[in-house]
Design a protein around this motif. Structure first.
Motif, short mmCIF file in Angstrom:
data_model
loop_
_atom_site.label_atom_id
_atom_site.label_comp_id
_atom_site.label_asym_id
_atom_site.label_seq_id
_atom_site.Cartn_x
_atom_site.Cartn_y
_atom_site.Cartn_z
N HIS A 39 0.82 -1.21 0.00
CA HIS A 39 0.00 0.00 0.00
C HIS A 39 0.86 1.26 0.00
N ARG A 40 1.92 1.27 0.81
CA ARG A 40 2.79 2.45 0.84
C ARG A 40 3.52 2.62 -0.49
N ALA A 67 -9.81 5.66 4.98
CA ALA A 67 -9.08 6.85 5.43
C ALA A 67 -8.12 6.53 6.57
N SER A 68 -8.54 5.70 7.51
CA SER A 68 -7.67 5.40 8.66
C SER A 68 -6.42 4.63 8.21
N PHE A 104 -2.37 6.03 8.26
CA PHE A 104 -1.27 5.25 8.82
C PHE A 104 -0.11 5.18 7.83
N HIS A 105 -0.41 4.85 6.57
CA HIS A 105 0.62 4.71 5.55
C HIS A 105 1.28 6.05 5.22
N LEU A 122 5.31 7.05 5.59
CA LEU A 122 6.11 7.63 4.51
C LEU A 122 6.66 9.00 4.88
N THR A 123 5.90 9.76 5.64
CA THR A 123 6.36 11.08 6.09
C THR A 123 7.52 10.93 7.06
N ARG A 124 7.39 10.01 8.03
CA ARG A 124 8.48 9.79 9.00
C ARG A 124 9.76 9.33 8.30
N ALA A 125 9.61 8.58 7.22
CA ALA A 125 10.78 8.09 6.47
C ALA A 125 11.38 9.20 5.60
N GLY A 126 10.71 10.34 5.52
CA GLY A 126 11.23 11.46 4.75
C GLY A 126 10.98 11.36 3.26
N LEU A 127 10.07 10.50 2.84
CA LEU A 127 9.83 10.30 1.42
C LEU A 127 8.73 11.20 0.86
#
Length: 109
Positions: A17-18, A46-47, A51-52, A56-61
């Motif tokens: 999914h990501r 949406a939930s 999460f995904h 992806l944001t935390r990974a900096g992508l």
């Protein structure tokens, strides 16, 4: 790019999914897409999408910005290019890389 950053990015992409979200955002270009459009295109609740996207944001992508009442997500192309550069750094030990494999010709039956 540091090893830990590359590991975080690759780990984030190692989910169907990501990876689909990220590929859609790359296709969308710098303008990005609203979260609702991502959810619709991928048929994700949406939930689950939240999460995904957070992963992806935390990974900096990816990056997030607010436009009026919408959250717009876009790929961080600098991070993407950094990851690809990290993976291909010193490719072939400095030697010329082998040419791309040519498709095999089919023999007539």
């Amino acid at each position: 790019m540091k090893n830990s950053e590359a590991i975080a990015a690759l780990s984030a992409l190692a989910n169907e999914h990501r990876l689909a979200v990220y590929r859609l955002l790359v296709q969308a270009g710098p303008e990005g897409l609203p979260a609702g459009a991502l959810a619709d295109k991928l048929a994700l609740p949406a939930s689950s999408l939240s999460f995904h996207l957070a992963h992806l944001t935390r990974a900096g992508l990816i990056e997030q910005r607010r436009e009026s009442r919408s959250l717009i997500y876009s790929a961080d192309f600098t991070a993407m290019n950094g990851l690809v550069g990290f993976l291909t750094e010193n490719c072939c030990g400095g030697a010329t890389c082998a040419p791309a494999a040519q498709p095999k010709k089919r023999k007539a039956s």
